[in-house]
Design a protein around this motif. Sequence first.
Motif, short mmCIF file in Angstrom:
data_model
loop_
_atom_site.label_atom_id
_atom_site.label_comp_id
_atom_site.label_asym_id
_atom_site.label_seq_id
_atom_site.Cartn_x
_atom_site.Cartn_y
_atom_site.Cartn_z
N GLU A 31 41.76 35.71 40.13
CA GLU A 31 42.36 36.95 40.63
C GLU A 31 43.49 37.42 39.70
OE1 GLU A 31 40.67 38.09 43.26
OE2 GLU A 31 39.58 36.19 43.09
N LYS A 32 43.71 38.72 39.67
CA LYS A 32 44.75 39.33 38.84
C LYS A 32 45.87 39.91 39.71
CE LYS A 32 42.15 38.44 35.32
NZ LYS A 32 42.48 37.27 34.46
N HIS A 33 46.33 39.12 40.65
CA HIS A 33 47.38 39.58 41.57
C HIS A 33 48.66 38.78 41.35
CE1 HIS A 33 44.33 41.90 43.65
NE2 HIS A 33 43.62 40.81 43.86
N ASN A 34 49.72 39.28 41.96
CA ASN A 34 51.01 38.61 41.92
C ASN A 34 50.85 37.16 42.44
OD1 ASN A 34 53.62 37.64 42.95
ND2 ASN A 34 54.36 39.69 42.43
N LEU A 35 51.41 36.19 41.70
CA LEU A 35 51.25 34.78 42.07
C LEU A 35 51.82 34.49 43.45
CD1 LEU A 35 50.31 31.96 41.29
CD2 LEU A 35 52.53 31.58 40.21
N VAL A 36 52.94 35.12 43.79
CA VAL A 36 53.53 34.90 45.11
C VAL A 36 52.58 35.37 46.20
CG1 VAL A 36 55.43 35.52 46.66
CG2 VAL A 36 55.89 35.05 44.25
N HIS A 37 51.91 36.51 45.97
CA HIS A 37 50.94 37.03 46.94
C HIS A 37 49.74 36.08 47.06
CE1 HIS A 37 52.44 41.47 46.57
NE2 HIS A 37 53.33 40.65 47.10
N ILE A 38 49.32 35.48 45.94
CA ILE A 38 48.21 34.52 45.97
C ILE A 38 48.60 33.28 46.77
CG2 ILE A 38 46.86 32.93 44.54
CD1 ILE A 38 46.77 35.09 42.39
N VAL A 39 49.81 32.76 46.52
CA VAL A 39 50.31 31.60 47.26
C VAL A 39 50.33 31.91 48.75
CG1 VAL A 39 52.32 30.14 47.67
CG2 VAL A 39 51.64 30.69 45.33
#
Length: 581
Positions: A508-516
């Motif tokens: 995924e190419k999303h913000n790491l905090v959002h992925i967490v």
Amino acid sequence: MNDETRFRLYKRFIFTLVILSIAALFLEQIPDKGAALRIFTNVVDALLIIILLVETAVPIIQTKYKGLYIRSNWLTLIFTVVSLLIFAYAKLFQPRMITGNVAVSVLFFRNLAAGFKIYTRIKKLSSYFERFTANPAQNILLSFVFLILAGTLLLMMSFSTVDEKGISFMDALFTATSAACVNGLIVKSTVSDFTLAGQIVLLVLMQIGGLGIMLLSFFTVFLLGKKISLQDKMLLSYMLSEDDSSSLRSTVLEIVAVTLVLEAAGAVLLFIGFVPTLGLSVKNLYYSIFHSVSAFCNAGFSLYDTGLETFRLNPLILLTIAFLIIFGGIGFSVLKELRLFFKERIAHCVFKEKTAYKHHIGLNSRIALSLTAGLLLTGTLLFYGFEHGNSMADYGLAEQYLSAFFQSATLRTAGFNSVPFSHFLTPTYLFMCAFMFIGGGSGGTAGGMKTGTLSVLFAAGKAFFTGGDKPVIGRFQVPEHKVKSAVLIFFAGIITVLSAIFILSITEKHNLVHIVFEVFSAITAAGLTAGITPLLSLAGKAVVILLMFFGRLGALTIMAAAVFKSDRVNINLPQADIAIG
């Protein structure tokens, strides 16, 4: 070839045919099927109908007392006849060739036929597996697999979606898993993309997933006054963590009764709360029931695209949803103890009885209640502290505290929101991940590692750092196997979370905090998202599906289901002196 060999080959043939028939159900959803696919699905349907006829007719022919057999199995025979008629009706009529009211009738019966096909094939497959799953954990795991599979097929049907084209296999599997595992993450809008029929499928999946399909099956058996086998008692005892098999029947009936009563009470309060926007309408009644079931089962599905943001000024709706979440997530055993505790004390006050109290709040309930209250208060203060000047900057003071309490109640397990989640501060996301990981109480509809697990870990840590011999909670010593289970649950969750974060950071190419945040939400059945769920790639959706399934069943159940009996000999080996630290 003897009879036993023939019977075994016949069973293998049936199993293969059922697997092919389920594959055919998926293939039937392809819009433009070629001639080969149409022939394949028709041949499989024909073979199944023949098998159904043979398995129905042979026992009647072989039995000496045909009248008695028919009277004893009349329901099965009626089901067989109805199934054959509906299948034949659906095959003979093509709705697009007919117009008017007749087309509506044909469509109805074709949809009914689809439902029957899914039910009969899943039932056939589950009955085949029942012979090999004496392990209770395997039964529970397979029951959820079959529930998700049935939900996936139903959501792929044309009658489930507004555009009458159904949804893709991956989106249907994701949505069915989310509903059955009472998570709440969605890739399609519940209200905009699904018809009433599709929403009812989700509602049923939530209700069954929240209580457990096995528990509801036993409830039906008990309701009809029938008895269960010793193996079924062992399975039910495993599910309910109940050692006293004599109380299983009353426990099951009480769990379902409490669920229905609380959901009905919640629906009444929500109906009143929805009156200003929906009026005294059937739609209001439906919305109230849907949200009440979703809240009590901690599922987090809503018929509003923005969640409950529209109702942040409506304390009746937010508080009703919040307390349904708390009651559903705290655990049925806690609710039972509270009911008996207060019933006895009220009776003593009213009738002035002087006998000693028989019912007290047990250790498990005290842990669940104290930690739930502490986490609710801490979560409310933390959310308010971080977000009162950020996402809630435009809210009044009362709105801020109400929304902070609501999010504190929902973040550990349910998935509703009264505040937009896409622009929180990083500390907010991180503390919410910790609270989601803790989850609710054991034996309820909540996810997470559970408050009981947290208390055992805390007791073990305290004993280790203070030099105590054994972990102690209150006046009770914690058994060693409970400590091992708690440590296993914790580390299995952490390892799974870290693995999922690593994979999603690649796909995924999303913000790491959002992925967490997404990963913690999926594995803890919290169902909250920073807005990236509909944007996940196919690989990302697959990872989140596995996380939701793992989170609903739990590490202990999945590991127990993977264990097969073996004749192992315990050997005491020399102890290793390994340098650590």
